[in-house]
Structure formats: C-alpha cells, structure tokens
Design a protein around this motif. Structure first.
Motif, PDB file in Angstrom:
ATOM      1  N   ALA A  91       0.399  -0.813   5.355  1.00 47.16           N
ATOM      2  CA  ALA A  91       0.412  -1.988   4.478  1.00 47.16           C
ATOM      3  C   ALA A  91       0.922  -1.630   3.090  1.00 47.16           C
ATOM      4  CB  ALA A  91      -0.976  -2.608   4.376  1.00 47.16           C
ATOM      5  N   VAL A  92       0.764  -0.361   2.716  1.00 45.47           N
ATOM      6  CA  VAL A  92       1.175   0.090   1.390  1.00 45.47           C
ATOM      7  C   VAL A  92       2.519   0.803   1.425  1.00 45.47           C
ATOM      8  CG1 VAL A  92       0.477   1.495  -0.600  1.00 45.47           C
ATOM      9  CG2 VAL A  92      -1.266   0.388   0.798  1.00 45.47           C
ATOM     10  N   THR A 137      -4.889  -2.197  -6.340  1.00 46.97           N
ATOM     11  CA  THR A 137      -6.247  -2.649  -6.018  1.00 46.97           C
ATOM     12  C   THR A 137      -6.203  -3.869  -5.111  1.00 46.97           C
ATOM     13  OG1 THR A 137      -7.117  -1.806  -8.118  1.00 46.97           O
ATOM     14  CG2 THR A 137      -8.415  -3.491  -6.998  1.00 46.97           C
ATOM     15  N   ASP A 138      -5.353  -4.831  -5.459  1.00 44.85           N
ATOM     16  CA  ASP A 138      -5.222  -6.039  -4.640  1.00 44.85           C
ATOM     17  C   ASP A 138      -4.737  -5.690  -3.235  1.00 44.85           C
ATOM     18  OD1 ASP A 138      -6.034  -7.559  -6.776  1.00 44.85           O
ATOM     19  OD2 ASP A 138      -4.010  -8.110  -7.407  1.00 44.85           O
ATOM     20  N   LYS A 139      -3.833  -4.718  -3.172  1.00 40.54           N
ATOM     21  CA  LYS A 139      -3.298  -4.323  -1.860  1.00 40.54           C
ATOM     22  C   LYS A 139      -4.381  -3.693  -1.002  1.00 40.54           C
ATOM     23  CE  LYS A 139       0.419  -4.451   0.582  1.00 40.54           C
ATOM     24  NZ  LYS A 139       1.016  -5.779   0.893  1.00 40.54           N
ATOM     25  N   PHE A 140      -5.185  -2.834  -1.608  1.00 38.06           N
ATOM     26  CA  PHE A 140      -6.245  -2.171  -0.839  1.00 38.06           C
ATOM     27  C   PHE A 140      -7.344  -3.149  -0.450  1.00 38.06           C
ATOM     28  CE2 PHE A 140      -4.285   1.825  -1.379  1.00 38.06           C
ATOM     29  CZ  PHE A 140      -4.948   2.754  -0.597  1.00 38.06           C
ATOM     30  N   PHE A 158      -6.306   8.193  -1.557  1.00 34.55           N
ATOM     31  CA  PHE A 158      -4.900   7.904  -1.291  1.00 34.55           C
ATOM     32  C   PHE A 158      -3.991   8.573  -2.323  1.00 34.55           C
ATOM     33  CE2 PHE A 158      -1.160   5.203  -2.107  1.00 34.55           C
ATOM     34  CZ  PHE A 158      -0.541   5.254  -0.864  1.00 34.55           C
ATOM     35  N   LEU A 159      -4.346   8.473  -3.585  1.00 31.76           N
ATOM     36  CA  LEU A 159      -3.526   9.064  -4.645  1.00 31.76           C
ATOM     37  C   LEU A 159      -3.466  10.585  -4.518  1.00 31.76           C
ATOM     38  CD1 LEU A 159      -4.630   6.907  -7.725  1.00 31.76           C
ATOM     39  CD2 LEU A 159      -2.518   6.713  -6.392  1.00 31.76           C
ATOM     40  N   ALA A 160      -4.595  11.203  -4.200  1.00 31.59           N
ATOM     41  CA  ALA A 160      -4.626  12.657  -4.047  1.00 31.59           C
ATOM     42  C   ALA A 160      -3.836  13.097  -2.817  1.00 31.59           C
ATOM     43  CB  ALA A 160      -6.067  13.139  -3.953  1.00 31.59           C
ATOM     44  N   ASN A 189       5.997  -2.314  -3.594  1.00 30.64           N
ATOM     45  CA  ASN A 189       6.716  -1.405  -4.476  1.00 30.64           C
ATOM     46  C   ASN A 189       5.787  -0.286  -4.944  1.00 30.64           C
ATOM     47  OD1 ASN A 189       8.443  -0.124  -6.223  1.00 30.64           O
ATOM     48  ND2 ASN A 189       9.160  -1.995  -7.205  1.00 30.64           N
ATOM     49  N   LEU A 190       5.667   0.718  -4.103  1.00 27.44           N
ATOM     50  CA  LEU A 190       4.742   1.809  -4.356  1.00 27.44           C
ATOM     51  C   LEU A 190       5.124   2.635  -5.579  1.00 27.44           C
ATOM     52  CD1 LEU A 190       2.253   3.326  -3.242  1.00 27.44           C
ATOM     53  CD2 LEU A 190       3.807   4.672  -1.825  1.00 27.44           C
TER      54      LEU A 190
END
Length: 285
Positions: A133-134, A150-153, A170-172, A140-141
């Motif tokens: 989804a991301v 936040t909205d996407k998650f 996810f970021l890590a 636009n990652l």
C-alpha cells in the motif's frame, strides 16, 4: 560446500500469503495487506522495534540447526517478555518468514543463509511486497510528509502508539534495505491520553440537628441506651456532647474521628448562620 541453510528458493508465480491458500490478486486494493493474512485474519505491520527484530535474526543465523518452528517455547524468545515475543512472531509472519503455525518458510532459510549484500536485497523485496500500500508507486514515498505517511498507515487499521511504532519500524527497515523514504517523514508523536481524574463525589451525611439556646431539645448528659457512651464537650458555657457506641475498635474510632472532622468542617458555616439568626431573633425590635 553448501550448508543445510543454503537452499535455492524458487519464487512461485502464484505467490501465496503465509498461512493462506489463496493466490495474491494483482489489483492494488486486494494487495493492500498482501502477506498479512494469517488464519484468514489480517495481521498488523510490525510494531516491535527494528533493533529487536534484527537481533532475533542474528541469533537465528548463529544456530547451526534451525528449529522446525518459531514459537514461544524457543529459547531465543523465552528470554524476552511476552509482549515482545508476540510482536516478533507477528513481524516474522508479516514478512512471510514463518507460516501460520510458526513453521519456517524457504524465505527464512534463504534469508538466514544469505550474505550481507544478498540479505539487504531480500529485505528490500520483502518490504516492497509486504507494505504494498505504501510501496506500489501510487504513494509518493520519496516526498511524503509525516501526516501523509500516518494517514497511509491508518489504512492498516492501526492507531495511537501502535501506529507510531509501526512507522518507526518501517523507517528503520527501509533505511537498512536502502529504500529511499522522504526526509520529511518521522514517526508521529503520540500525545498521552488526557488523564481526567474522576471526581469523587462525597455524599455528606445528613445535617446534624442543631440546637440553639431556645431549642426545647437539650443535650443528654447520659444516653438513654446503656450500649452508648456520652462524651461531653465544654464550649464556653454552651456545653455539648457526642454520643457514640461503646466498645468500638481502633478502626472504628479512626473512622469516627474522620467523620466528626468532616462534619465540623462542612457545617461550621451553617451552624454560625443559624446561631446568628437566633441571636437576631432575641434582640428587641
């Protein structure tokens, strides 16, 4: 010579979600939670710390003989808290490294056997598949903001501290896998829930019958009931008394003292008002 971990993993064209027997559909909406179906229930993205996940993978790599299943009875997990055990198992399932019952998958065997460069490429592929989804290109990652991420998650039906932990993981993970993510995205700060102190409503006891000089009622020097005791209170010519049961325990005495203090503090003004009204009535007009 290849060890027992270095098995070639052949990607199946009809990729199955771990624990599900249905092939993954190609449309974006159906793939939103790709790789996250376990027992026909969608699991959440990893919410453990990425460091904890890395540590577990490293510990598994150090074992010459891998366990048939990854479950809570495994020594590597028993030393962790129950909540961390659950979070790590969920993360492994999310990436399809273990199956529905915790059984190892070929993906796990290959990932553990891979060298650093290959493992990084595999991690990148796992992230792109699991977080479709991301990462599917519709989002636009590379330039998203924290709010957009936040909205996407939230599409994964998570919120609060869990959402923040999921984004942190996810970021890590993307950083470790070399996936470019917008520098504007940070794990959202979770505002602590407003702690409203429940107002304790104290129902005061019924107002004591106040006696004035003109009252026909008088304090009894001695109670009528032998089971009661009268405690005189001399008050500058207006003597009073408190009548209490005989033979009270220390606990009961403590309660009585608190109750008397409560009554005095809450009815002092009322008593003063009534006394003032009585004095005014006695004054000649």
């Amino acid at each position: 010579m290849k060890n027992n971990h270095q098995k070639v993993y052949e990607h199946e064209t009809s990729q199955n979600v771990a624990g599900c027997q249905k092939p993954v559909n190609t449309d974006r909406e159906s793939n939103r939670l790709a790789g996250a179906c376990v027992n026909d229930k969608a699991i959440k993205p990893p919410y453990t710390s990425y460091k904890s996940f890395e540590t577990l993978i490293g510990e598994l790599r150090s074992h010459e003989v891998l366990p048939a299943v990854i479950d809570r009875s495994l020594g590597l997990l028993r030393k962790r808290s129950g909540s961390e055990q659950a979070a790590l198992i969920a993360a492994l399932k999310w990436f399809k490294l273990i199956g529905n019952e915790g059984e190892r998958t070929k993906s796990l065997d290959e990932y553990l056997a891979a060298d650093e460069a290959k493992a990084k490429g595999m991690l990148k592929a796992m992230i792109e598949q699991s977080y479709s989804a991301v990462t599917d290109g519709t989002f636009n990652l590379k330039s998203a903001t924290t709010q957009q991420m936040t909205d996407k998650f939230r599409e994964y039906e998570i919120s609060g501290s869990t959402l923040s932990k999921c984004i942190s993981f996810f970021l890590a993970a993307t950083r470790d896998a070399g996936i470019q993510v917008s520098p504007h995205v940070k794990a959202p700060t979770v505002s602590p829930a407003a702690r409203r102190k429940a107002k304790v409503t104290i129902t005061p006891p019924a107002a004591p019958q106040l006696e004035t000089a003109n009252s026909t009622l008088k304090h009894h020097a001695k109670p009528d009931d032998d089971s009661m005791i009268s405690i005189p209170i001399p008050i500058a010519g207006k003597d009073g008394a408190i009548i209490l049961p005989r033979g009270m325990t220390d606990r009961q005495w403590n309660s009585v003292v608190k109750m008397i203090e409560f009554i005095i503090n809450n009815y002092r003004e009322t008593m003063a008002d009534e006394a003032g009204a009585a004095d005014a009535a006695e004054e000649p007009s």
